[in-house]
Design a protein around this motif. Structure first.
Motif, PDB file in Angstrom:
ATOM      1  N   LEU A 166       0.821  -1.204   0.000  1.00 24.15           N
ATOM      2  CA  LEU A 166       0.000   0.000   0.000  1.00 24.15           C
ATOM      3  C   LEU A 166       0.856   1.255   0.000  1.00 24.15           C
ATOM      4  CD1 LEU A 166      -2.732  -1.064   2.597  1.00 24.15           C
ATOM      5  CD2 LEU A 166      -2.888  -1.092   0.101  1.00 24.15           C
ATOM      6  N   GLU A 167       0.250   2.345  -0.408  1.00 23.53           N
ATOM      7  CA  GLU A 167       0.951   3.630  -0.433  1.00 23.53           C
ATOM      8  C   GLU A 167       1.452   3.973   0.964  1.00 23.53           C
ATOM      9  OE1 GLU A 167       0.141   8.238  -1.894  1.00 23.53           O
ATOM     10  OE2 GLU A 167      -1.519   6.844  -1.641  1.00 23.53           O
ATOM     11  N   ARG A 168       2.628   4.546   1.034  1.00 16.34           N
ATOM     12  CA  ARG A 168       3.229   4.882   2.316  1.00 16.34           C
ATOM     13  C   ARG A 168       2.327   5.830   3.107  1.00 16.34           C
ATOM     14  NH1 ARG A 168       9.388   7.242   3.160  1.00 16.34           N
ATOM     15  NH2 ARG A 168       9.399   7.123   5.455  1.00 16.34           N
ATOM     16  N   GLY A 169       2.152   5.535   4.374  1.00 17.57           N
ATOM     17  CA  GLY A 169       1.309   6.365   5.223  1.00 17.57           C
ATOM     18  C   GLY A 169      -0.100   5.816   5.393  1.00 17.57           C
ATOM     19  N   THR A 170      -0.450   4.781   4.620  1.00 18.53           N
ATOM     20  CA  THR A 170      -1.773   4.179   4.747  1.00 18.53           C
ATOM     21  C   THR A 170      -1.885   3.462   6.089  1.00 18.53           C
ATOM     22  OG1 THR A 170      -1.894   3.841   2.348  1.00 18.53           O
ATOM     23  CG2 THR A 170      -3.423   2.585   3.713  1.00 18.53           C
ATOM     24  N   ARG A 171      -2.946   3.722   6.829  1.00 18.08           N
ATOM     25  CA  ARG A 171      -3.112   3.129   8.157  1.00 18.08           C
ATOM     26  C   ARG A 171      -3.978   1.877   8.072  1.00 18.08           C
ATOM     27  NH1 ARG A 171      -6.334   3.654  12.947  1.00 18.08           N
ATOM     28  NH2 ARG A 171      -7.815   4.970  11.830  1.00 18.08           N
ATOM     29  N   VAL A 172      -3.355   0.731   8.244  1.00 19.87           N
ATOM     30  CA  VAL A 172      -4.075  -0.536   8.239  1.00 19.87           C
ATOM     31  C   VAL A 172      -4.592  -0.803   9.651  1.00 19.87           C
ATOM     32  CG1 VAL A 172      -3.936  -3.005   7.783  1.00 19.87           C
ATOM     33  CG2 VAL A 172      -2.604  -1.405   6.389  1.00 19.87           C
ATOM     34  N   VAL A 173      -5.907  -0.763   9.825  1.00 17.65           N
ATOM     35  CA  VAL A 173      -6.516  -0.936  11.147  1.00 17.65           C
ATOM     36  C   VAL A 173      -6.493  -2.393  11.569  1.00 17.65           C
ATOM     37  CG1 VAL A 173      -8.616  -0.638  12.510  1.00 17.65           C
ATOM     38  CG2 VAL A 173      -7.991   1.067  10.790  1.00 17.65           C
ATOM     39  N   ARG A 174      -6.919  -3.282  10.664  1.00 21.44           N
ATOM     40  CA  ARG A 174      -6.918  -4.708  10.979  1.00 21.44           C
ATOM     41  C   ARG A 174      -6.935  -5.512   9.686  1.00 21.44           C
ATOM     42  NH1 ARG A 174     -11.996  -2.846  12.217  1.00 21.44           N
ATOM     43  NH2 ARG A 174     -11.362  -2.525  14.377  1.00 21.44           N
ATOM     44  N   THR A 175      -6.465  -6.731   9.750  1.00 19.83           N
ATOM     45  CA  THR A 175      -6.480  -7.633   8.601  1.00 19.83           C
ATOM     46  C   THR A 175      -6.961  -9.008   9.052  1.00 19.83           C
ATOM     47  OG1 THR A 175      -4.205  -8.422   8.890  1.00 19.83           O
ATOM     48  CG2 THR A 175      -4.511  -6.422   7.571  1.00 19.83           C
ATOM     49  N   VAL A 176      -7.491  -9.762   8.092  1.00 18.29           N
ATOM     50  CA  VAL A 176      -7.918 -11.121   8.393  1.00 18.29           C
ATOM     51  C   VAL A 176      -7.814 -11.956   7.120  1.00 18.29           C
ATOM     52  CG1 VAL A 176     -10.344 -10.582   7.912  1.00 18.29           C
ATOM     53  CG2 VAL A 176      -9.775 -12.555   9.331  1.00 18.29           C
ATOM     54  N   LYS A 182     -10.349 -19.773  -2.417  1.00 18.69           N
ATOM     55  CA  LYS A 182      -8.927 -20.118  -2.355  1.00 18.69           C
ATOM     56  C   LYS A 182      -8.162 -19.070  -1.552  1.00 18.69           C
ATOM     57  CE  LYS A 182      -9.010 -22.767  -6.631  1.00 18.69           C
ATOM     58  NZ  LYS A 182      -8.475 -22.930  -8.020  1.00 18.69           N
ATOM     59  N   GLY A 183      -8.808 -18.617  -0.491  1.00 19.24           N
ATOM     60  CA  GLY A 183      -8.193 -17.640   0.398  1.00 19.24           C
ATOM     61  C   GLY A 183      -8.698 -16.239   0.118  1.00 19.24           C
ATOM     62  N   LEU A 184      -9.213 -15.575   1.146  1.00 20.10           N
ATOM     63  CA  LEU A 184      -9.704 -14.207   1.006  1.00 20.10           C
ATOM     64  C   LEU A 184      -9.030 -13.360   2.080  1.00 20.10           C
ATOM     65  CD1 LEU A 184     -11.711 -12.422  -0.554  1.00 20.10           C
ATOM     66  CD2 LEU A 184     -13.442 -12.995   1.164  1.00 20.10           C
ATOM     67  N   ASP A 185      -8.090 -12.523   1.655  1.00 20.53           N
ATOM     68  CA  ASP A 185      -7.320 -11.676   2.568  1.00 20.53           C
ATOM     69  C   ASP A 185      -7.939 -10.286   2.569  1.00 20.53           C
ATOM     70  OD1 ASP A 185      -5.401 -10.803   4.290  1.00 20.53           O
ATOM     71  OD2 ASP A 185      -3.691 -11.237   3.004  1.00 20.53           O
ATOM     72  N   ILE A 186      -8.368  -9.820   3.730  1.00 19.33           N
ATOM     73  CA  ILE A 186      -9.102  -8.562   3.827  1.00 19.33           C
ATOM     74  C   ILE A 186      -8.395  -7.601   4.768  1.00 19.33           C
ATOM     75  CG2 ILE A 186     -11.302  -7.503   4.474  1.00 19.33           C
ATOM     76  CD1 ILE A 186     -12.641 -10.183   3.875  1.00 19.33           C
ATOM     77  N   ALA A 187      -8.325  -6.342   4.370  1.00 18.53           N
ATOM     78  CA  ALA A 187      -7.725  -5.296   5.201  1.00 18.53           C
ATOM     79  C   ALA A 187      -8.701  -4.136   5.351  1.00 18.53           C
ATOM     80  CB  ALA A 187      -6.428  -4.795   4.582  1.00 18.53           C
ATOM     81  N   HIS A 188      -8.818  -3.637   6.575  1.00 18.81           N
ATOM     82  CA  HIS A 188      -9.651  -2.470   6.853  1.00 18.81           C
ATOM     83  C   HIS A 188      -8.725  -1.276   7.035  1.00 18.81           C
ATOM     84  CE1 HIS A 188     -13.025  -0.499   9.478  1.00 18.81           C
ATOM     85  NE2 HIS A 188     -12.745   0.180   8.376  1.00 18.81           N
ATOM     86  N   ILE A 189      -8.905  -0.262   6.192  1.00 18.25           N
ATOM     87  CA  ILE A 189      -8.048   0.927   6.209  1.00 18.25           C
ATOM     88  C   ILE A 189      -8.746   2.051   6.962  1.00 18.25           C
ATOM     89  CG2 ILE A 189      -6.751   2.557   4.801  1.00 18.25           C
ATOM     90  CD1 ILE A 189      -5.934  -0.419   4.531  1.00 18.25           C
ATOM     91  N   GLY A 190      -8.026   2.703   7.876  1.00 22.74           N
ATOM     92  CA  GLY A 190      -8.597   3.781   8.664  1.00 22.74           C
ATOM     93  C   GLY A 190      -8.840   5.038   7.849  1.00 22.74           C
ATOM     94  N   SER A 191      -9.724   5.881   8.331  1.00 26.09           N
ATOM     95  CA  SER A 191     -10.031   7.130   7.640  1.00 26.09           C
ATOM     96  C   SER A 191      -8.882   8.113   7.788  1.00 26.09           C
ATOM     97  CB  SER A 191     -11.316   7.752   8.205  1.00 26.09           C
ATOM     98  OG  SER A 191     -11.100   8.222   9.521  1.00 26.09           O
ATOM     99  N   THR A 192      -8.744   9.015   6.830  1.00 23.31           N
ATOM    100  CA  THR A 192      -7.693  10.026   6.885  1.00 23.31           C
ATOM    101  C   THR A 192      -7.952  11.014   8.010  1.00 23.31           C
ATOM    102  OG1 THR A 192      -8.891  11.340   5.238  1.00 23.31           O
ATOM    103  CG2 THR A 192      -7.183   9.855   4.430  1.00 23.31           C
ATOM    104  N   MET A 193      -9.204  11.157   8.412  1.00 21.19           N
ATOM    105  CA  MET A 193      -9.546  12.072   9.508  1.00 21.19           C
ATOM    106  C   MET A 193      -8.957  11.550  10.811  1.00 21.19           C
ATOM    107  SD  MET A 193     -13.500  12.934   8.520  1.00 21.19           S
ATOM    108  CE  MET A 193     -13.640  14.212   9.746  1.00 21.19           C
ATOM    109  N   ASP A 194      -8.944  10.220  10.972  1.00 20.72           N
ATOM    110  CA  ASP A 194      -8.338   9.641  12.170  1.00 20.72           C
ATOM    111  C   ASP A 194      -6.848   9.909  12.202  1.00 20.72           C
ATOM    112  OD1 ASP A 194     -10.691   8.678  13.104  1.00 20.72           O
ATOM    113  OD2 ASP A 194     -10.438   6.662  12.300  1.00 20.72           O
ATOM    114  N   ILE A 195      -6.203   9.776  11.028  1.00 17.61           N
ATOM    115  CA  ILE A 195      -4.766  10.011  10.931  1.00 17.61           C
ATOM    116  C   ILE A 195      -4.439  11.462  11.273  1.00 17.61           C
ATOM    117  CG2 ILE A 195      -2.789  10.042   9.371  1.00 17.61           C
ATOM    118  CD1 ILE A 195      -4.087   7.786   7.824  1.00 17.61           C
ATOM    119  N   ALA A 196      -5.277  12.396  10.765  1.00 17.88           N
ATOM    120  CA  ALA A 196      -5.054  13.814  11.043  1.00 17.88           C
ATOM    121  C   ALA A 196      -5.213  14.091  12.532  1.00 17.88           C
ATOM    122  CB  ALA A 196      -6.041  14.655  10.233  1.00 17.88           C
ATOM    123  N   HIS A 197      -6.194  13.410  13.142  1.00 16.12           N
ATOM    124  CA  HIS A 197      -6.427  13.614  14.573  1.00 16.12           C
ATOM    125  C   HIS A 197      -5.247  13.114  15.402  1.00 16.12           C
ATOM    126  CE1 HIS A 197      -8.477  13.808  18.408  1.00 16.12           C
ATOM    127  NE2 HIS A 197      -8.186  12.534  18.616  1.00 16.12           N
TER     128      HIS A 197
END
Length: 232
Positions: A166-176, A182-197
């Motif tokens: 992912l692009e540098r600075g992307t906040r990965v909240v959780r993955t599963v 044949k495998g489903l890899d999921i990532a939840h990305i946080g909002s930019t507002m959270d990062i700013a906060h």
């Protein structure tokens, strides 16, 4: 503003997808799950990658999700041949797809993703050679995003890590990693507002910041079955 989960919308999309693909011989639950997730998170821009010859069930599910979320469903394909096959396959099932217009973008990862700003839900197929580049060049929405890799057990990227693609600075909240298809890899990305906060809270002497409690995260390797536990 963040992505907000709606169980009711997710349920409707799930049921509609199950009904729509019941006559397909080859499906593994991936389409229904992704449809429910995309609709449940109220995704306004749903993007997927598709290759000529791939099953169309996931696309049908995402189109249905877009209808329930009142959003857009866009498919990116590598060439014109893939586009023609995709459009043909989707038109055969237009009666079960979303009423929203069909959108197909042709091109390599960087060019294809350039005009898709504010992606809320992105599905890539690990069988596609440039799936990691599609993830890297995705312009995710400010509310956050959900990213999903289909056929995760078949990807050729050694030691795959979400932070590595992912692009540098992307906040990965959780993955599963789910044993679906044949495998489903999921990532939840946080909002930019959270990062700013977080940034405003940690910068300067006037601000105060409390470290959130750490969590123990369990990950099971889909290939070896080994269980890994680490602190997040």
């Amino acid at each position: 503003m963040k992505l907000v989960w709606s169980p009711e919308t997710a349920s409707k999309a799930y049921i509609d997808t199950v009904k729509s693909i019941k006559n397909f011989k080859e499906h593994s639950g991936v389409a229904e799950l992704l449809s429910a997730m995309a609709a449940g998170w109220n995704a306004k821009l749903i993007v997927e990658s598709w290759l000529n010859g791939d099953p169309i069930v996931t696309s049908i599910g995402l189109a249905i999700a877009a209808g329930h979320a009142c959003g857009r469903h866009v498919c990116i394909v590598p060439d014109e041949r893939s586009k023609q096959e995709y459009v043909k396959a989707m038109r055969e099932y237009s009666d079960v797809s979303s009423p929203t217009p069909m959108e197909v973008v042709v091109g390599e990862a960087e060019a294809a993703m350039a005009g898709l700003v504010g992606v809320d839900f992105l599905v890539v197929d690990c069988k596609r050679g440039d799936f990691a580049r599609v993830l890297r060049f995705a312009k995710l929405g400010q509310r956050g995003a959900v990213l999903a890799c289909k056929n995760a057990c078949q990807r050729n990227v050694s030691g795959f890590r979400w932070h590595g693609v992912l692009e540098r600075g992307t906040r990965v909240v959780r993955t599963v990693l789910l044993p679906v298809g044949k495998g489903l890899d999921i990532a939840h990305i946080g909002s930019t507002m959270d990062i700013a906060h977080i940034g405003s809270s940690t910068g300067g002497s006037s601000g105060s910041w409390k470290k959130s409690p750490s969590r123990w995260i369990k990950h099971i390797d889909a290939r070896s079955g080994e269980e890994h536990v680490f602190r997040g």
